[in-house]
Design a protein around this motif. Sequence first.
Motif, PDB file in Angstrom:
ATOM      1  N   LEU A 432       0.850  -1.163   0.025  1.00 25.61           N
ATOM      2  CA  LEU A 432      -0.088   0.074  -0.150  1.00 25.61           C
ATOM      3  C   LEU A 432       0.708   1.137   0.040  1.00 25.61           C
ATOM      4  CD1 LEU A 432      -2.900   0.930   0.057  1.00 25.61           C
ATOM      5  CD2 LEU A 432      -2.888   0.989   2.606  1.00 25.61           C
ATOM      6  N   GLN A 433       2.121   1.297   0.634  1.00 27.44           N
ATOM      7  CA  GLN A 433       2.963   2.367   0.683  1.00 27.44           C
ATOM      8  C   GLN A 433       3.384   2.439  -0.690  1.00 27.44           C
ATOM      9  OE1 GLN A 433       4.812   4.237   3.417  1.00 27.44           O
ATOM     10  NE2 GLN A 433       4.220   5.273   1.979  1.00 27.44           N
ATOM     11  N   HIS A 434       3.717   1.424  -1.343  1.00 35.01           N
ATOM     12  CA  HIS A 434       3.856   1.636  -2.717  1.00 35.01           C
ATOM     13  C   HIS A 434       3.067   2.303  -3.804  1.00 35.01           C
ATOM     14  CE1 HIS A 434       5.681   0.572  -6.911  1.00 35.01           C
ATOM     15  NE2 HIS A 434       4.554  -0.024  -7.242  1.00 35.01           N
ATOM     16  N   VAL A 435       1.743   1.806  -3.491  1.00 30.51           N
ATOM     17  CA  VAL A 435       0.596   2.603  -4.265  1.00 30.51           C
ATOM     18  C   VAL A 435       0.546   3.887  -4.005  1.00 30.51           C
ATOM     19  CG1 VAL A 435      -1.806   2.463  -4.099  1.00 30.51           C
ATOM     20  CG2 VAL A 435      -0.544   0.368  -4.414  1.00 30.51           C
ATOM     21  N   SER A 436       0.888   4.423  -2.746  1.00 23.94           N
ATOM     22  CA  SER A 436       0.470   5.696  -2.226  1.00 23.94           C
ATOM     23  C   SER A 436       1.657   6.545  -3.080  1.00 23.94           C
ATOM     24  CB  SER A 436       0.767   5.813  -0.971  1.00 23.94           C
ATOM     25  OG  SER A 436       0.689   7.276  -0.405  1.00 23.94           O
TER      26      SER A 436
END
Length: 534
Positions: A432-436
Amino acid sequence: MRIRKLSCLKFTILTGFAIFIVINIKSVGEDEQNLQAEEEHPENGKRNIANLRTKDTDILESVPVQSSQSKEKPDPAESEAADSLAGERINELPNPLSSREDSQVNQSQDKQKSQLSLKDILEKLKEANKAQIIHNESLFGPITNDTIVIVVQVHDRIKYLRHLIKSLSLAAGIDQTLLIFSHDVWDEELNELVRSIDFSQTLQIFYPFSLQTHKHSFPGESESDCPRDAHKEKALSLSCTNAAWPDLHGHYREAQFTQTKHHWWWKANQVFHNLQALKDFQGYFLFLEEDHYASEDFLHVLKLMINEKNNFGSQVDILCLGTYLRKFNFRANSKQTRGDPIMPARERQRHERRLNAIEDVEKSSPGFSRQLLWASEFLRSVLNVFNKAEVSEWISSKHNMGMAFTRTEWNKMVACSSSFCKYDDYNWDWSLQHVSLNCMQEKLQVMMVKGPRVFHIGECGVHHKKSHCDSDSVIEKLKTIIKTANKYFFPDSLSVSRLNTKKKTKLKKANGGWGDKRDHWLCMNFTLSSFNML
């Protein structure tokens, strides 16, 4: 004389043999009695669901297979990442040899009243997911947009789950919630525990592609999968299923480490897209896990945060009720008094010594940041911020516990499903950090309450490398903290500030374990096909 000696020798041998026969007959008799008792009382028998053989489902026969986790030495600069839900890692992956309390197939399952076949389990999963029965609906319903939907991800650690449920039962306003328990193990003792809840509405859903039901086929491991440490050239020569898909560290997938991310993504898709009772729901979803513990005012504080979020508008995406109480909080609050001219000199010197001592331990003990939760000096440092919150950029290692958001924020995440599902990291929070950072037009923003209302008690588990775990000790320490902080609970309002930092958030090197294309496709199917639950 010789004859007499021979007679004595024969007598000794015969006597010993007779004793041996008597002992064995007695032992056999006891075994037969035990076996008969087990047949008459099957509840005393033992079983291990995880050892049941599995079958390929139609939906998975068309899905190929993937890579694995890596075990290379981590970059020292990335040590801060240890506060992810992935915990402290050994070469990018959790230590599979670490001891576990309530281990992978919970010890309580050995005491099950019945021995279910794999077919029985699959049928029960299908029935439960189709029925979507909400218990206690007549007592606490109906669901409105003011209802807080609490989604709990459950594996098999029943001891922790009991503590979580107990903490929820004590929370003010819990009767105005819907508790959804998402399981990846079918276990009657766990089910009975959830069904016993009488203080709110409850619903159970079951991840249908678990290692319990697919132990010997994808997404479990099959004989045709490549060995974890095989070089790609060797894997290709073996013609194993996932030879072309090692992870970024050169390793092939290990099924036990892929399940949590799959389960998290499946669960989110189900509650937002596939539950009839929530199809028109526009309120807040709060995400917890089995090894969390909530304060009695967590819902009160959440509602204060919702009101404050309305003031910030689109500047806030996620509300965060928990943190690991890392050293960044300790320093932010404690360093303000370091060198404070108003503080008496003797007190200031004593404060300096305590800070220096903690810093020395931090340097010598990489895992110390998690232990700060139990440090009395640290506790004192956060008591004065229990009515404060801060807005900042969402960081997975700080803001992954007790997350609350609405369908609006979920739509931003699910629009980046490809980015989430194909990122080579077996952790949902790192993904999710990568997505953000790499998919969304604007990075996720979070409002975090500085005095935590959700705590992490799971010191025993797949992500922790302690040689000995004592969950009771952790719970007792936590209860002491909550008792000490009790007078700071139920604030009338929150003081919210924006944390302005010039430091640019940098995504740490991925942990791997998610290079296998089959994992990508299965993950994507949870969204793209808007799966009907099995």
